[in-house]
Design an enzyme around this catalytic site. Structure first.
Site, PDB file in Angstrom:
ATOM      1  N   HIS A 196       0.779  -1.240   0.000  1.00 42.61           N
ATOM      2  CA  HIS A 196       0.000   0.000   0.000  1.00 42.61           C
ATOM      3  C   HIS A 196       0.800   1.274   0.000  1.00 42.61           C
ATOM      4  O   HIS A 196       0.430   2.238  -0.652  1.00 42.61           O
ATOM      5  CB  HIS A 196      -1.065  -0.041   1.094  1.00 42.61           C
ATOM      6  N   GLU A 440     -11.820 -10.274  -6.264  1.00 38.78           N
ATOM      7  CA  GLU A 440     -10.395 -10.336  -5.941  1.00 38.78           C
ATOM      8  C   GLU A 440     -10.022 -11.597  -5.167  1.00 38.78           C
ATOM      9  O   GLU A 440      -8.899 -11.759  -4.730  1.00 38.78           O
ATOM     10  CB  GLU A 440      -9.955  -9.078  -5.189  1.00 38.78           C
ATOM     11  N   ASP A 464      -4.988  -8.271  -5.358  1.00 35.39           N
ATOM     12  CA  ASP A 464      -5.268  -9.410  -4.482  1.00 35.39           C
ATOM     13  C   ASP A 464      -5.537 -10.678  -5.271  1.00 35.39           C
ATOM     14  O   ASP A 464      -5.102 -11.760  -4.884  1.00 35.39           O
ATOM     15  CB  ASP A 464      -6.470  -9.096  -3.583  1.00 35.39           C
ATOM     16  N   CYS A 511      -9.523  -2.456 -11.283  1.00 33.35           N
ATOM     17  CA  CYS A 511      -8.987  -1.344 -10.493  1.00 33.35           C
ATOM     18  C   CYS A 511      -7.683  -1.706  -9.793  1.00 33.35           C
ATOM     19  O   CYS A 511      -7.155  -0.917  -9.019  1.00 33.35           O
ATOM     20  CB  CYS A 511     -10.018  -0.848  -9.490  1.00 33.35           C
TER      21      CYS A 511
HETATM   22  C1  PEP Z   1      -6.836  -4.944  -5.541  1.00 36.68           C
HETATM   23  O1  PEP Z   1      -6.746  -5.860  -4.717  1.00 36.68           O
HETATM   24  O2  PEP Z   1      -6.485  -5.047  -6.732  1.00 36.68           O
HETATM   25  C2  PEP Z   1      -7.371  -3.645  -5.127  1.00 36.68           C
HETATM   26  C3  PEP Z   1      -7.592  -2.695  -6.009  1.00 36.68           C
HETATM   27  O3  PEP Z   1      -7.582  -3.458  -3.806  1.00 36.68           O
HETATM   28  P1  PEP Z   1      -6.415  -3.100  -2.747  1.00 36.68           P
HETATM   29  O4  PEP Z   1      -5.148  -2.845  -3.532  1.00 36.68           O
HETATM   30  O5  PEP Z   1      -6.884  -1.903  -2.025  1.00 36.68           O
HETATM   31  O6  PEP Z   1      -6.359  -4.328  -1.935  1.00 36.68           O
HETATM   32 MG    MG Z   2      -7.757  -5.724  -2.823  1.00 40.98          MG
END
Ligand code: PEP
Ligand code: MG
Length: 585
Positions: A196, A440, A464, A511
């Site tokens: 993150h 995911e 994920d 996304c």
């Molecule tokens: C993902 O898992 O691709 C996603 C967009 O969610 P995050 O990165 O916030 O887990």
């Molecule tokens: Mg995710």
């Protein structure tokens, strides 16, 4: 010795966020406050109390300063929390009890204050009243700061980074990542491309290199370094020749980026006339400006957990409503997909061990919708805030980490309760609010047909999905080379999701970080995805490519990829597709 005399050292890591920076290092070592315990001599007790008073004063000054900064840079609403923190320092019960503890035990002030504040934090956390529970979080935050001052520890927080420095850390927590914009670059011992802090660094265009093992042990604050986020290289004590060479590279990259940005105002349409929906991922309200500047067609993912991560307590319904409403209103009539809380995994809520007990396998554990369904009191506060914001723009709601239709139904049942509550209160919301799910988890992908029956849209979280499909921890640098978006298992799974959704006219966007990488975007478009959502900073490069390719070619690329077995070979085809259409020079 002068810095020039030190030997140049080149260290290889993983390229995580592009860009080049040359600056002095700020070594950021996080450590919990360790509290020593000892008896204070009788004749020194007056001085001990004076020491406590000085620490109280210093803490008060620091908090007031942060409050002013937040007020100036973010807004008065967000600064209110610091009033609550200042009130903790005025709390006569807490301070008085600490002094009484000192009188009766004669132990040092750190020990006494730690004991009393821990008792308060525990008592508040057990109260069945949201406001009072939040006060426990305030006390914890202030107590940590006061203890640091008592112990004479310099504040080691990124929020006080004076000048633009290269932050070198073992790891960066999601709440620290809120302050990454203060740094010139980010280098971490651990981490990977989809951790993150890296996602945030990329959004903020801060160059980053991760997985540079043990770098924190080899450098000191004040050392000079050059960070090459394009190739994942860190150069300690760079020579004049190196700096000159990188100066040239930087110029070349800048002129390329300017060329990409020229397409900013143009529509995202392929050469054979197919429009492509490009959306933005945001973490904070302030990023609305980037969404507008980069001409995104809306927000495809609003990661709301950042409201929680950067706060010592749970944000209230009104605080959340204000944030969501601001985003929805500023971007209307463009759609804004608000994702419900995704805490846990690599986003634990700091200082809340009761809500987030330590887990040996957090990515497989108590995360996102699982946490929300268990803590419906917390979940409902957020759902009501999102619903209320839906009266002020084109809001859509999305659940993270859905594993199957039954879980989705449970979440929707809570949502319906919240709708009824708002009706009772007479508060407006969009009764036709579109509700979708992140895909995911492999089980959601496999049962996409069942989920499609209950969803208005899907958004594929490749970050994920890839880690769960390939069993590769997305933040573990030791296996980062095995995290392959072009693995046939990934492409086949994506195809299955898109095909099943489309059979039921459910639109699908992506996304995850894959959507914002122009090397992978054609592969996704060739599968038939309806939208790509990415950090705003990536929009120009993806749009540039979209305008330089045909959809027919993208479909051919995907069709070929689906026949291949080697992830490396598929990657090479995607890379060649990109390079043939976008020239760096
Ligand atoms: C993902 O898992 O691709 C996603 C967009 O969610 P995050 O990165 O916030 O887990
Ligand atoms: Mg995710």
């Amino acid at each position: 010795m002068a810095a020039e005399e030190k030997k140049e050292i080149i260290v290889q890591g993983i390229s995580a966020s592009p860009g080049i920076a040359h600056a002095q290092i700020f070594l950021y070592i996080q450590s919990d406050v360790e509290v020593p315990s000892y008896l204070v001599d009788a004749e020194k007790r007056g001085e001990e109390v004076a020491r406590f008073d000085r620490a109280l004063l210093a803490t008060r000054h620091q908090i007031s300063k942060i409050k002013q900064e937040v007020e100036k840079n973010i807004g008065p609403e967000e600064a209110l929390i610091f009033d609550a923190h200042l009130m903790v320092l005025e709390d006569q019960a807490l301070i008085g009890e600490t002094l009484r503890e000192f009188e009766s035990t004669g132990r040092n002030m750190e020990t006494c204050f730690n004991k009393v504040s821990a008792r308060y934090i525990k008592a508040f956390s057990e109260i069945d009243d949201e406001y009072l529970r939040e006060r426990g979080g305030d006390i914890r935050d202030v107590a940590q700061r006061l203890l640091q001052n008592l112990l004479g520890q310099a504040e080691n927080a990124l929020s006080h980074l004076a000048a633009q420095r290269i932050v070198v850390a073992n790891d960066i927590s999601p709440s620290d990542s809120a302050n990454i914009d203060r740094s010139a670059a980010l280098v971490t011992d651990s981490g990977s491309k989809t951790s993150h802090a890296v996602i945030v660094a990329r959004s903020l265009k801060v160059p980053a290199v991760v997985g540079v093992r043990d770098l924190t042990k080899r450098v000191q604050s004040g050392d000079w370094a050059l960070v090459d986020g394009y190739d994942g290289v860190v150069i300690l004590n760079p020579s004049e020749t190196t700096l000159f060479r990188y100066g040239k590279i930087q110029e070349q990259k800048k002129s390329f980026e300017t060329r990409l940005f020229e397409a900013n105002d143009q529509p995202a349409i392929t050469l054979d006339g197919v429009p492509v929906t490009l959306l933005a991922n945001i973490e904070k309200v302030e990023e609305v400006k980037l969404v507008q500047d980069y001409r995104a067609e809306g927000v495809g993912l609003y990661r709301t957990e950042y409201l929680y991560l950067n706060s010592a307590r749970m944000p209230t319904e009104d605080e959340q409503f204000l944030a969501y409403k601001t985003v929805a209103e500023s971007l209307a009539p463009r759609p804004v997909i608000i994702r419900t809380l995704d805490l846990g995994g690599d986003k634990p809520m700091a200082g809340n061990p009761d809500l987030f007990p330590k887990e040996s396998n957090p990515f497989m554990g108590f995360r996102a919708i699982r946490f929300c369904l268990e803590h419906q009191d917390i979940f409902k506060v957020q759902l009501r805030a999102i619903l209320r914001a839906s009266a002020h723009g084109k809001v859509r709601l999305m659940y993270p980490m859905i594993s199957g239709a039954e879980e989705l139904a449970r979440a929707n049942a809570v949502l319906r309760t919240c709708m009824a509550e708002l009706k009772e209160r007479g508060q407006a919301f969009d009764e036709k609010l579109a509700v979708g799910a992140m895909i995911e988890i492999p089980s959601a992908a496999t049962t996409a047909d069942l989920l499609a029956k209950e969803c208005a849209f899907f958004s594929i979280g490749t970050n994920d999905l890839i880690q769960y499909l390939l069993a590769i921890d997305r933040v573990n640098d030791r296996i980062a080379h095995l995290y392959e978006p072009t693995h046939p298992a990934v492409i086949r799974t994506l195809k299955h999701i898109v095909d099943e959704a489309h059979k039921q006219q459910v639109p699908v966007s992506v996304c995850g970080e894959m959507a914002g990488d122009p090397v992978f975007a054609p592969l996704l478009l060739g599968l038939g995805v309806d939208g790509l959502s990415m950090a705003p900073a990536w929009l120009p490069s993806v749009k540039y490519l979209v305008r330089a390719m045909t959809m027919a070619d993208a479909r051919a690329l995907t069709a070929e990829a689906l026949t291949l077995s080697s992830p490396k070979e598929i990657y090479a085809r995607c890379d060649a597709f990109y390079r043939a259409r976008v020239k760096m020079e």
